[in-house]
Design a protein around this motif. Structure first.
Motif, mmCIF file in Angstrom:
data_model
loop_
_atom_site.group_PDB
_atom_site.id
_atom_site.type_symbol
_atom_site.label_atom_id
_atom_site.label_comp_id
_atom_site.label_asym_id
_atom_site.label_seq_id
_atom_site.Cartn_x
_atom_site.Cartn_y
_atom_site.Cartn_z
ATOM 1 N N HIS A 248 21.468 33.802 18.515
ATOM 2 C CA HIS A 248 21.531 35.085 17.863
ATOM 3 C C HIS A 248 22.778 35.618 18.718
ATOM 4 O O HIS A 248 22.957 35.732 19.703
ATOM 5 C CB HIS A 248 20.222 36.068 18.446
ATOM 6 C CG HIS A 248 18.893 35.496 17.948
ATOM 7 N ND1 HIS A 248 18.308 35.889 16.588
ATOM 8 C CD2 HIS A 248 17.916 34.599 18.382
ATOM 9 C CE1 HIS A 248 17.243 35.305 16.252
ATOM 10 N NE2 HIS A 248 17.131 34.577 17.272
ATOM 11 N N TYR A 249 23.587 36.248 17.638
ATOM 12 C CA TYR A 249 24.957 36.757 18.280
ATOM 13 C C TYR A 249 25.101 37.971 18.650
ATOM 14 O O TYR A 249 24.437 39.006 17.756
ATOM 15 C CB TYR A 249 25.842 36.156 17.355
ATOM 16 C CG TYR A 249 26.164 34.903 17.112
ATOM 17 C CD1 TYR A 249 27.024 34.230 17.654
ATOM 18 C CD2 TYR A 249 25.138 33.907 16.291
ATOM 19 C CE1 TYR A 249 27.247 32.845 17.826
ATOM 20 C CE2 TYR A 249 25.323 32.628 16.179
ATOM 21 C CZ TYR A 249 26.491 32.058 17.189
ATOM 22 O OH TYR A 249 26.608 30.585 17.203
ATOM 23 N N ASN A 250 25.654 38.589 19.536
ATOM 24 C CA ASN A 250 25.597 39.920 20.219
ATOM 25 C C ASN A 250 26.479 40.849 19.785
ATOM 26 O O ASN A 250 26.304 42.004 20.088
ATOM 27 C CB ASN A 250 25.268 40.033 21.625
ATOM 28 C CG ASN A 250 26.728 39.219 22.197
ATOM 29 O OD1 ASN A 250 27.533 39.053 21.455
ATOM 30 N ND2 ASN A 250 26.741 39.174 23.365
ATOM 31 N N MET A 251 27.368 40.563 18.690
ATOM 32 C CA MET A 251 28.463 41.453 18.170
ATOM 33 C C MET A 251 28.265 41.906 16.985
ATOM 34 O O MET A 251 28.215 41.007 15.834
ATOM 35 C CB MET A 251 29.938 40.763 18.513
ATOM 36 C CG MET A 251 30.978 41.596 17.873
ATOM 37 S SD MET A 251 32.628 40.871 18.344
ATOM 38 C CE MET A 251 32.568 40.981 20.286
ATOM 39 N N GLU A 252 28.034 43.236 16.531
ATOM 40 C CA GLU A 252 27.949 43.613 15.291
ATOM 41 C C GLU A 252 29.290 43.773 14.536
ATOM 42 O O GLU A 252 30.356 43.557 15.043
ATOM 43 C CB GLU A 252 27.310 45.324 15.206
ATOM 44 C CG GLU A 252 25.898 45.226 15.930
ATOM 45 C CD GLU A 252 24.859 44.503 15.262
ATOM 46 O OE1 GLU A 252 24.958 44.272 13.790
ATOM 47 O OE2 GLU A 252 24.001 44.040 15.520
ATOM 48 N N GLU A 253 29.286 44.018 12.924
ATOM 49 C CA GLU A 253 30.424 43.827 12.135
ATOM 50 C C GLU A 253 31.461 44.695 12.624
ATOM 51 O O GLU A 253 32.694 44.312 12.860
ATOM 52 C CB GLU A 253 29.972 44.037 10.706
ATOM 53 C CG GLU A 253 28.941 43.211 10.206
ATOM 54 C CD GLU A 253 27.672 43.852 10.100
ATOM 55 O OE1 GLU A 253 27.138 44.332 11.327
ATOM 56 O OE2 GLU A 253 26.961 43.465 9.292
ATOM 57 N N GLU A 254 31.282 46.012 12.927
ATOM 58 C CA GLU A 254 32.137 47.088 13.186
ATOM 59 C C GLU A 254 32.921 46.727 14.593
ATOM 60 O O GLU A 254 34.247 46.847 14.482
ATOM 61 C CB GLU A 254 31.483 48.253 13.468
ATOM 62 C CG GLU A 254 30.902 48.868 12.184
ATOM 63 C CD GLU A 254 31.600 49.944 11.490
ATOM 64 O OE1 GLU A 254 32.539 50.404 12.052
ATOM 65 O OE2 GLU A 254 31.132 50.544 10.443
ATOM 66 N N GLU A 255 32.197 46.295 15.551
ATOM 67 C CA GLU A 255 32.792 45.889 16.775
ATOM 68 C C GLU A 255 33.699 44.538 16.588
ATOM 69 O O GLU A 255 34.830 44.581 17.162
ATOM 70 C CB GLU A 255 31.974 45.614 18.079
ATOM 71 C CG GLU A 255 32.460 45.444 19.114
ATOM 72 C CD GLU A 255 31.350 44.934 20.303
ATOM 73 O OE1 GLU A 255 31.498 44.700 21.683
ATOM 74 O OE2 GLU A 255 30.293 44.937 20.142
ATOM 75 N N PHE A 256 33.139 43.670 15.934
ATOM 76 C CA PHE A 256 33.952 42.511 15.616
ATOM 77 C C PHE A 256 35.107 42.974 14.547
ATOM 78 O O PHE A 256 36.326 42.217 15.330
ATOM 79 C CB PHE A 256 33.249 41.571 14.628
ATOM 80 C CG PHE A 256 33.815 40.348 14.290
ATOM 81 C CD1 PHE A 256 33.646 39.009 15.242
ATOM 82 C CD2 PHE A 256 34.579 40.186 12.961
ATOM 83 C CE1 PHE A 256 34.448 37.967 14.755
ATOM 84 C CE2 PHE A 256 35.202 38.814 12.824
ATOM 85 C CZ PHE A 256 35.100 37.933 13.457
ATOM 86 N N GLY A 273 36.116 34.299 10.546
ATOM 87 C CA GLY A 273 34.963 34.357 11.613
ATOM 88 C C GLY A 273 34.239 33.090 11.766
ATOM 89 O O GLY A 273 34.727 32.039 10.517
ATOM 90 N N CYS A 274 33.734 32.750 12.817
ATOM 91 C CA CYS A 274 33.129 31.334 13.131
ATOM 92 C C CYS A 274 31.759 31.822 13.052
ATOM 93 O O CYS A 274 31.024 32.560 12.353
ATOM 94 C CB CYS A 274 33.721 30.684 14.173
ATOM 95 S SG CYS A 274 33.325 28.893 13.989
ATOM 96 N N CYS A 275 30.789 31.033 14.073
ATOM 97 C CA CYS A 275 29.507 31.075 14.110
ATOM 98 C C CYS A 275 28.906 32.599 14.250
ATOM 99 O O CYS A 275 29.546 33.612 15.098
ATOM 100 C CB CYS A 275 29.042 30.466 15.538
ATOM 101 S SG CYS A 275 29.474 28.569 15.194
ATOM 102 N N GLY A 276 28.048 32.842 13.517
ATOM 103 C CA GLY A 276 27.335 34.208 13.451
ATOM 104 C C GLY A 276 28.165 35.104 12.678
ATOM 105 O O GLY A 276 27.388 36.289 12.282
#
Length: 290
Positions: A248-256, A273-276
């Motif tokens: 489970h990846y901890n960064m949401e779309e906006e922050e990314f 982007g890569c995994c997640g």
């Protein structure tokens, strides 16, 4: 696509890549522990739905699902006799998905077997392994070659030699590394990138590894030491593994997307982007970058 055409494309602004394949296929029904290339070949409608979504989100290039479709890696899962089929047909699946709306890159990756003297893999055996896959990717009609998630400079150099012997297509290379730039089989990603520039690689950088918030220094160092474009395709943060072994990846779309803007400012010009990451990550990134 010629190297000159690829160079001109990159000069016009950031080349937006796609996001993750494997982690999305898991969400779309692919079981754990199967060969992604084989499963995608047997479920083309799923691959095409994902890749169409990436292009709709703003991706200008998608990676064909040929990541581990080299003879050494396929032999590990008993599929070496299907190498031509998995490369040719998987590129066709991607081309049908995106048409002329995006480039299709032939995707290559590590065999995870270090070269002599660190490991037992010989230069000659690894060269033939990659030449074979590249020949099939060229036959399938990819626009360029994208080698990613590499673990050492040595295997990257073998891929460069293999590509040069087979074709004149553009080649991008990206390493997976620690947040400080150390690669997993030894060496520093900035020094490795400089060596690959001398070998004629068209863009070089990092993918997978960590989240974009940990790559600013690496991207700046790459930009300051290279004349060719810098590629960055990070994970959606650092994964947390649950009791069932799911990441489970901890960064949401906006922050990314905000972090990717900082990487653009730091010098990156080939970005995805890569995994997640999902098509929604690419869409948010395009909203900010484009």
């Amino acid at each position: 696509m010629t190297k000159q055409e690829f160079k001109k494309l990159l000069e016009r602004g950031p080349l937006i890549l796609d996001g993750a394949t494997g982690s999305n296929l898991r969400l779309m029904g692919m079981p754990a522990g199967v060969c992604t290339e084989k499963w995608g070949n047997e479920h083309p409608e799923v691959i095409q739905r994902l890749q169409k979504s990436y292009v709709d989100a703003g991706s200008m290039a998608v990676y064909a699902p040929t990541f581990m479709a080299n003879r050494i890696s396929l032999k590990n899962v008993g599929l070496e006799d299907e190498i031509r089929k998995l490369n040719i047909e998987n590129v066709r699946i991607s081309r049908e998905a995106v048409g002329d709306r995006a480039l299709v890159a032939g995707n290559l990756s590590t065999t995870s077997q270090p070269l002599e003297p660190v490991g037992t893999m010989t230069y000659e055996a690894l060269l033939e392994n990659y030449k074979e896959q590249i020949e099939y990717l060229v036959e399938a009609g990819v626009d360029y070659l994208a080698a990613e998630t590499l673990l050492s400079l040595e295997e990257a150099m073998v891929i460069c030699d293999a590509a040069a012997e087979v074709c004149e297509l553009p080649l991008t290379i990206s390493f997976t590394c620690e947040g400080d730039g150390r690669m997993y089989f030894g060496g520093d990603v900035v020094e490795a990138a400089a060596a690959l520039q001398e070998m004629g690689v068209d863009a070089v950088g990092v993918n997978c590894s960590v989240g974009p918030n940990q790559l600013t220094a690496i991207v700046k160092n790459l930009k300051n030491n290279l004349e060719i474009p810098v590629l960055v395709k990070p994970n959606a943060g650092v994964p947390q593994i649950d009791a069932q072994g799911q990441a489970h990846y901890n960064m949401e779309e906006e922050e990314f997307a905000r972090c990717m803007l900082e990487l653009k400012k730091a010098g990156a010009s080939v970005m995805g982007g890569c995994c997640g990451t999902t098509p929604q990550y690419i869409e948010k990134m395009c909203d900010i970058l484009c």
